[in-house]
Design an enzyme around this catalytic site. Structure first.
Site, PDB file in Angstrom:
ATOM      1  CB  SER A   1       4.828  84.609  63.510  1.00 26.04           C
ATOM      2  OG  SER A   1       5.058  83.458  62.571  1.00 26.04           O
TER       3      SER A   1
ATOM      4  CG  HIS B   1       9.772  93.156  62.076  1.00 22.62           C
ATOM      5  ND1 HIS B   1       9.056  92.664  61.254  1.00 22.62           N
ATOM      6  CD2 HIS B   1       8.834  93.915  63.077  1.00 22.62           C
ATOM      7  CE1 HIS B   1       7.775  92.827  61.567  1.00 22.62           C
ATOM      8  NE2 HIS B   1       7.927  93.725  62.633  1.00 22.62           N
TER       9      HIS B   1
ATOM     10  NE  ARG C   1      16.099  74.174  61.740  1.00 20.75           N
ATOM     11  CZ  ARG C   1      17.317  74.168  60.975  1.00 20.75           C
ATOM     12  NH1 ARG C   1      17.238  74.169  59.615  1.00 20.75           N
ATOM     13  NH2 ARG C   1      18.523  73.898  61.621  1.00 20.75           N
TER      14      ARG C   1
HETATM   15  N1  LIG Z   1       8.436  88.914  58.536  1.00 20.90           N
HETATM   16  C1  LIG Z   1       7.401  87.965  59.278  1.00 20.90           C
HETATM   17  C2  LIG Z   1       6.260  88.227  59.690  1.00 20.90           C
HETATM   18  N2  LIG Z   1       5.740  89.397  59.977  1.00 20.90           N
HETATM   19  C3  LIG Z   1       4.598  89.845  60.246  1.00 20.90           C
HETATM   20  C4  LIG Z   1       4.284  89.900  61.659  1.00 20.90           C
HETATM   21  O1  LIG Z   1       4.015  88.619  62.077  1.00 20.90           O
HETATM   22  C5  LIG Z   1       2.931  90.529  61.856  1.00 20.90           C
HETATM   23  O2  LIG Z   1       1.998  89.798  60.949  1.00 20.90           O
HETATM   24  C6  LIG Z   1       2.860  92.103  61.327  1.00 20.90           C
HETATM   25  O3  LIG Z   1       4.080  92.730  61.972  1.00 20.90           O
HETATM   26  C7  LIG Z   1       1.601  92.697  61.782  1.00 20.90           C
HETATM   27  O4  LIG Z   1       1.318  92.729  63.049  1.00 20.90           O
HETATM   28  N3  LIG Z   1       5.468  87.310  60.162  1.00 20.90           N
HETATM   29  C8  LIG Z   1       5.784  86.091  59.999  1.00 20.90           C
HETATM   30  O5  LIG Z   1       5.251  85.098  60.443  1.00 20.90           O
HETATM   31  N4  LIG Z   1       6.936  85.620  59.383  1.00 20.90           N
HETATM   32  C9  LIG Z   1       7.936  86.562  59.219  1.00 20.90           C
HETATM   33  O6  LIG Z   1       9.031  86.364  58.675  1.00 20.90           O
HETATM   34  C1  LIG Z   2      10.753  88.401  60.548  1.00 21.49           C
HETATM   35  C2  LIG Z   2      10.559  89.535  59.899  1.00 21.49           C
HETATM   36  O1  LIG Z   2       9.871  90.613  60.199  1.00 21.49           O
HETATM   37  C3  LIG Z   2      11.444  89.906  58.925  1.00 21.49           C
HETATM   38  O2  LIG Z   2      11.172  89.191  57.930  1.00 21.49           O
HETATM   39  C4  LIG Z   2      11.195  91.547  58.207  1.00 21.49           C
HETATM   40  O3  LIG Z   2      12.305  91.519  57.198  1.00 21.49           O
HETATM   41  P1  LIG Z   2      13.346  92.921  57.609  1.00 21.49           P
HETATM   42  O4  LIG Z   2      13.838  92.897  58.953  1.00 21.49           O
HETATM   43  O5  LIG Z   2      14.221  93.122  56.413  1.00 21.49           O
HETATM   44  O6  LIG Z   2      12.206  94.059  57.451  1.00 21.49           O
END
Ligand SMILES: Nc1c(NC[C@H](O)[C@H](O)[C@H](O)CO)[nH]c(=O)[nH]c1=O
Ligand SMILES: CC(=O)[C@@H](O)COP(=O)(O)O
Length: 201
Positions: free
Chosen positions: A60, A123, A162
């Site tokens: 995302s 994160h 959802r």
């Molecule tokens: N944890 C989730 C991510 N993490 C990845 C980041 O969006 C991104 O691709 C990475 O940090 C490299 O820039 N992305 C999601 O769409 N959903 C998640 O739960």
């Molecule tokens: C939305 C995220 O980046 C999350 O899923 C990553 O998981 P974590 O916070 O346990 O590293």
């Protein structure tokens, strides 16, 4: 008492609209269900399949830049890229680019779809905040409606529900986003002509 929550249900004619769906690949099974929901609603509104472009990004966090570049590219004179971008041959090779022999046609709306699920660190919060603000800024900068199709779920069940996949098989929000894309594309085109659309009663 039934809930008052929920989107507008007015239908709009999408037969002459060009829509892009840009989706992340994280939590792909849920993303895919949301994309299908959006496609189904676009089809119900008459958007033609050849006027829908689907592109994906790793996560995302990459959605705002992808939307910005796809919108800009659709406004260039020579259309989308021809030939491949990464030196791969075409025909189902990752990174290859479908030929786009026709002149570009700007997108009337973009649907940005992603599924963020809270983990153990911050994160989640940083991505949710940055992506939502960046998508808003991109649509205001470009003047192209970008539908916020990013689920910010605290757990997997919230995400599944959802996308219409939960135990309760709740509503697929992708359908709402498809309808919002057609409405905003239609309204923005009319507003851009200095005209106003009669609000459906
Ligand atoms: N944890 C989730 C991510 N993490 C990845 C980041 O969006 C991104 O691709 C990475 O940090 C490299 O820039 N992305 C999601 O769409 N959903 C998640 O739960
Ligand atoms: C939305 C995220 O980046 C999350 O899923 C990553 O998981 P974590 O916070 O346990 O590293």
């Amino acid at each position: 008492m039934s809930s008052i929550k929920g989107p507008s249900t007015h239908e709009y004619d999408g037969s002459n609209l060009r829509i892009a769906i840009v989706h992340a690949r994280w939590n792909e099974s849920v993303v895919d269900a949301l994309v299908v929901g959006a496609l189904n609603k676009l089809g119900q509104c008459g958007v033609k399949a050849h006027n829908i472009v689907i592109q994906s990004v790793p996560g995302s966090f990459e959605l705002p830049l992808a939307c910005s570049r796809i919108i800009a590219g659709s406004r260039t004179q020579n259309g989308g890229s021809t030939g491949d971008l990464l030196g791969f041959t075409s025909a189902n090779t990752p990174g290859s680019v479908a030929d786009s022999p026709t002149a570009s046609v700007p997108f009337d709306a973009v649907i940005a779809i992603g599924v963020l699920i809270k983990g153990a660190t911050m994160h989640f919060e940083y991505i949710c905040d940055s992506v939502s603000h960046a998508l808003m800024r991109t649509q205001l900068d470009t003047g192209v409606p970008i539908i916020f199709g990013v689920l910010t779920a605290l757990n997997e069940e919230q995400a599944l529900e959802r996308a219409g996949m939960g135990a309760g098989m709740r509503h697929n929000h992708g359908e709402d986003w498809g309808l919002a894309a057609v409405e905003m594309a239609t309204r923005c085109r009319i507003w851009g002509q200095g005209k106003f659309m009669e609000d459906a009663s």
